[in-house]
Design a protein around this motif. Structure first.
Motif, PDB file in Angstrom:
ATOM      1  N   GLU A  15      47.602  36.279  34.212  1.00 35.29           N
ATOM      2  CA  GLU A  15      47.708  35.729  35.554  1.00 35.29           C
ATOM      3  C   GLU A  15      47.136  34.321  35.438  1.00 35.29           C
ATOM      4  O   GLU A  15      45.937  34.147  35.232  1.00 35.29           O
ATOM      5  CB  GLU A  15      46.890  36.581  36.533  1.00 35.29           C
ATOM      6  CG  GLU A  15      47.056  36.186  37.980  1.00 35.29           C
ATOM      7  CD  GLU A  15      46.160  37.024  38.888  1.00 35.29           C
ATOM      8  OE1 GLU A  15      46.685  37.726  39.762  1.00 35.29           O
ATOM      9  OE2 GLU A  15      44.929  36.996  38.701  1.00 35.29           O
ATOM     10  N   HIS A 113      52.073  41.527  33.516  1.00 32.99           N
ATOM     11  CA  HIS A 113      51.447  41.143  34.788  1.00 32.99           C
ATOM     12  C   HIS A 113      52.461  40.456  35.665  1.00 32.99           C
ATOM     13  O   HIS A 113      52.787  40.891  36.765  1.00 32.99           O
ATOM     14  CB  HIS A 113      50.236  40.239  34.579  1.00 32.99           C
ATOM     15  CG  HIS A 113      49.528  39.921  35.863  1.00 32.99           C
ATOM     16  ND1 HIS A 113      50.077  39.140  36.844  1.00 32.99           N
ATOM     17  CD2 HIS A 113      48.326  40.317  36.342  1.00 32.99           C
ATOM     18  CE1 HIS A 113      49.246  39.060  37.865  1.00 32.99           C
ATOM     19  NE2 HIS A 113      48.176  39.762  37.594  1.00 32.99           N
ATOM     20  N   ASP A 147      52.108  43.622  37.987  1.00 32.79           N
ATOM     21  CA  ASP A 147      50.988  43.571  38.906  1.00 32.79           C
ATOM     22  C   ASP A 147      51.493  43.139  40.285  1.00 32.79           C
ATOM     23  O   ASP A 147      52.489  42.425  40.397  1.00 32.79           O
ATOM     24  CB  ASP A 147      49.967  42.550  38.389  1.00 32.79           C
ATOM     25  CG  ASP A 147      48.661  42.583  39.140  1.00 32.79           C
ATOM     26  OD1 ASP A 147      47.708  43.179  38.625  1.00 32.79           O
ATOM     27  OD2 ASP A 147      48.591  41.995  40.246  1.00 32.79           O
ATOM     28  N   HIS A 149      50.328  41.007  42.075  1.00 32.50           N
ATOM     29  CA  HIS A 149      50.196  39.554  42.213  1.00 32.50           C
ATOM     30  C   HIS A 149      51.195  38.793  41.349  1.00 32.50           C
ATOM     31  O   HIS A 149      50.977  37.633  41.003  1.00 32.50           O
ATOM     32  CB  HIS A 149      48.771  39.127  41.873  1.00 32.50           C
ATOM     33  CG  HIS A 149      47.766  39.707  42.815  1.00 32.50           C
ATOM     34  ND1 HIS A 149      46.956  40.769  42.490  1.00 32.50           N
ATOM     35  CD2 HIS A 149      47.479  39.399  44.102  1.00 32.50           C
ATOM     36  CE1 HIS A 149      46.195  41.074  43.527  1.00 32.50           C
ATOM     37  NE2 HIS A 149      46.490  40.264  44.527  1.00 32.50           N
ATOM     38  N   HIS A 171      44.167  47.561  42.997  1.00 34.05           N
ATOM     39  CA  HIS A 171      45.191  48.264  42.218  1.00 34.05           C
ATOM     40  C   HIS A 171      44.664  49.592  41.682  1.00 34.05           C
ATOM     41  O   HIS A 171      43.863  49.608  40.755  1.00 34.05           O
ATOM     42  CB  HIS A 171      45.633  47.408  41.035  1.00 34.05           C
ATOM     43  CG  HIS A 171      45.996  46.000  41.406  1.00 34.05           C
ATOM     44  ND1 HIS A 171      46.568  45.689  42.610  1.00 34.05           N
ATOM     45  CD2 HIS A 171      45.887  44.839  40.738  1.00 34.05           C
ATOM     46  CE1 HIS A 171      46.782  44.380  42.654  1.00 34.05           C
ATOM     47  NE2 HIS A 171      46.373  43.839  41.542  1.00 34.05           N
ATOM     48  N   HIS A 457      39.197  43.680  44.284  1.00 36.40           N
ATOM     49  CA  HIS A 457      39.257  44.927  43.515  1.00 36.40           C
ATOM     50  C   HIS A 457      37.949  45.710  43.589  1.00 36.40           C
ATOM     51  O   HIS A 457      37.945  46.928  43.450  1.00 36.40           O
ATOM     52  CB  HIS A 457      39.630  44.648  42.051  1.00 36.40           C
ATOM     53  CG  HIS A 457      41.067  44.269  41.899  1.00 36.40           C
ATOM     54  ND1 HIS A 457      42.042  44.758  42.732  1.00 36.40           N
ATOM     55  CD2 HIS A 457      41.699  43.444  41.043  1.00 36.40           C
ATOM     56  CE1 HIS A 457      43.206  44.249  42.390  1.00 36.40           C
ATOM     57  NE2 HIS A 457      43.033  43.435  41.379  1.00 36.40           N
TER      58      HIS A 457
HETATM   59 ZN   LIG Z   1      46.629  41.822  40.810  1.00 40.59          ZN
END
Ligand SMILES: [Zn+2]
Length: 509
Positions: A15, A113, A147, A149, A171, A457
């Protein structure tokens, strides 16, 4: 249908925050770099230090019939800066070589991701999927888990048969999505055809507005899931909140609905979701607590012992978004205000952790935070400190997104600075559960205030201790502040909501 399908498994997890320092091979090796059979060896350990979707995919394939896994490369760089372009090309060439050398393949699984950029390209995830498509040919299934995101490009959709995005934030469904990917591969191998519909909205949702338990994004995910349950033709509904700081033309809330048999049901649902998401855009605005107010609340908790403790999140310094996990705004303000029974985790400072390990437990010394860091957010801070706890930093997650996985924080030292305990770590990471305090000698139940370097998270790892109304998101400067108007964006499509309140969108036919 092949009797013993040969399925390649590989992945690239990064990311990318455009404003953070670039990463190369050693950065991936530090988080998790697995070649060939190492992937399967890791997956079969009791607490694998590998993405749960990968573990779930392999196990579900094992249990659902015969297959031959062809492990390629799994490179995990977590959240950091852009990938060095030279290293990315090397990695992709190595993957390609291994895919070609494997001989005929029946399908490919990517554990990805999906919000990477390189120092020269804004869509390395798409390039990697396209590379695999070129190797296996146009009719073979390619399924990728993503993911929540992820930023989605047209290339990512067209190069794959199915994208399976997480549906929870924090997540906690990585396992379920890996299972789903394996079942989809089986269905595709049986000859069923999938049709994806992709719509991107000019809506870059600030990180803290993308929780799924409540709020506009949660409502949209629920709407998609409810419709999928009712409509048999819908294979998957993926709605990606995206990652603003990758700063690419592919940013924007992305809806990918995949249907079986024909494209029509997917079209219809994708359009309904896009319309609903856009109509709800005003709810994606952010309100954080100023740091002065946060420190006042901490002092108040010291005075009034009847009040339950609070959990403060330093959301702008979230290592899970590529931040450095070492800003000192909260530490300094709380120290100067004389806050007591407070603890902060994790603070990323290799030099300080190493020094504390050399001095030993109980040692008193002048702690210099950020002696080597130079970016505008990571300011130095100095204070008298006592070493309270030392650890090798290897823990197993007990709750939330990291539960059941091994996490390596590197040599860790808990320092007492005035009335504050700071957990100093060596491997940059965000706080995922209460073990980030408890495993390092901080008695969580005796603290009045806890501070976590994490955007969201942590919520799944502390939800047994703090109800949502006891969680305070603090407004500090940092690499990932949800106040998006503070960044010098270069790649985002403009106008885009909420940075540009006048952004427009209309459903196309
Ligand atoms: Zn994420």
């Amino acid at each position: 249908m092949p009797k013993r399908p040969r399925i390649a498994v590989l992945g690239f997890i990064l990311e990318s925050n455009r404003f953070a320092p670039p990463v190369k091979r050693p950065d991936f090796e530090r988080v998790g770099y697995f070649e060939g059979s190492e992937i399967l060896d890791e997956v079969r350990k009791p607490y694998p230090a590998i993405d749960e979707s990968m573990t779930a995919f392999v196990k579900t394939m094992d249990e659902s019939g015969d297959w031959e896994p062809v492990p390629v490369i799994f490179a995990n760089g977590a959240a950091a800066g852009p990938c060095d372009h030279g290293f990315f090309l090397e990695l992709m060439a190595d993957m390609r070589k291994r895919l070609e050398a494997a001989g005929p393949l029946d399908g490919v699984y990517f554990c990805q991701h999906g919000a990477a950029i390189t120092t020269e390209h804004h869509d390395p995830d798409g390039l990697m999927f396209q590379m695999a498509r070129d190797v296996v040919g146009k009719d073979k299934p390619i399924v990728a888990t993503l993911d929540l995101h992820a930023n989605i490009s047209e290339r990512m959709v067209s190069a794959t048969s199915l994208l399976v995005g997480y549906i929870t934030n924090p997540h906690v469904d990585m396992w379920d999505r890996g299972v789903e990917a394996a079942k989809a591969i089986r269905e595709l191998l049986a000859g069923v055809r999938y049709y994806p519909t992709f719509i991107r909205l000019p809506l870059v949702a600030p990180s803290v507005t993308q929780l799924t338990a409540r709020g506009p994004y949660g409502d949209l995910i629920n709407m998609g899931q409810a419709r999928q349950k009712k409509e048999n033709a819908i294979v998957n509904v993926t709605i990606m909140g995206g990652f603003a700081w990758a700063d690419t033309p592919d940013n924007g809330l992305a809806i990918v609905v995949t249907s079986r048999g024909s494209a029509e049901p997917g079209h219809r649902l994708a359009k309904d979701l896009a319309k609903s998401g856009w109509a709800d855009r005003e709810r994606y605005q952010v309100k954080l607590t100023p740091i002065e107010d946060a420190v006042r609340m901490m002092k108040d908790l010291n005075r009034d012992k009847a009040k339950p403790p609070l959990l403060f999140a330093d959301v702008a310094d979230n290592p899970g978004g590529g931040a450095r996990g070492n800003t000192t705004w909260i530490l300094k303000a709380a120290f100067e205000a004389g806050v007591e029974d407070m603890a902060i985790t994790p603070f990323y400072d290799e030099d300080l952790a190493a020094e504390a390990h050399k001095l030993g437990c109980g040692a008193r010394f002048r702690a210099r935070f950020n002696r080597a860091e130079t970016n505008e957010f990571s300011k130095p801070f100095e204070a008298e400190a006592v070493v309270r706890n030392l650890s090798d930093g290897v823990i197993v997650g007990r709750r939330g997104t990291g539960a059941g996985t091994t996490m390596d924080l590197g040599p860790t030292a808990t320092l007492q600075v005035g009335g504050i305990r700071v957990v100093v770590i060596t491997n940059r990471t965000q706080a995922l559960d209460y073990g980030y305090f408890e495993s390092f000698g901080v008695p969580v139940d005796q603290m009045r205030s806890l501070v976590v370097k994490s955007r969201g998270h942590f919520r799944a790892g502390f939800d047994h201790l703090f109800t949502p109304d006891r969680v305070i998101e603090v407004d500090c400067p940092g690499l990932v502040s949800p106040i998006l108007s503070r960044y010098p964006w270069k790649g985002l499509p403009r106008p885009v909501y909420p940075i540009d309140p006048n952004a427009k969108w209309e459903a196309a036919d």
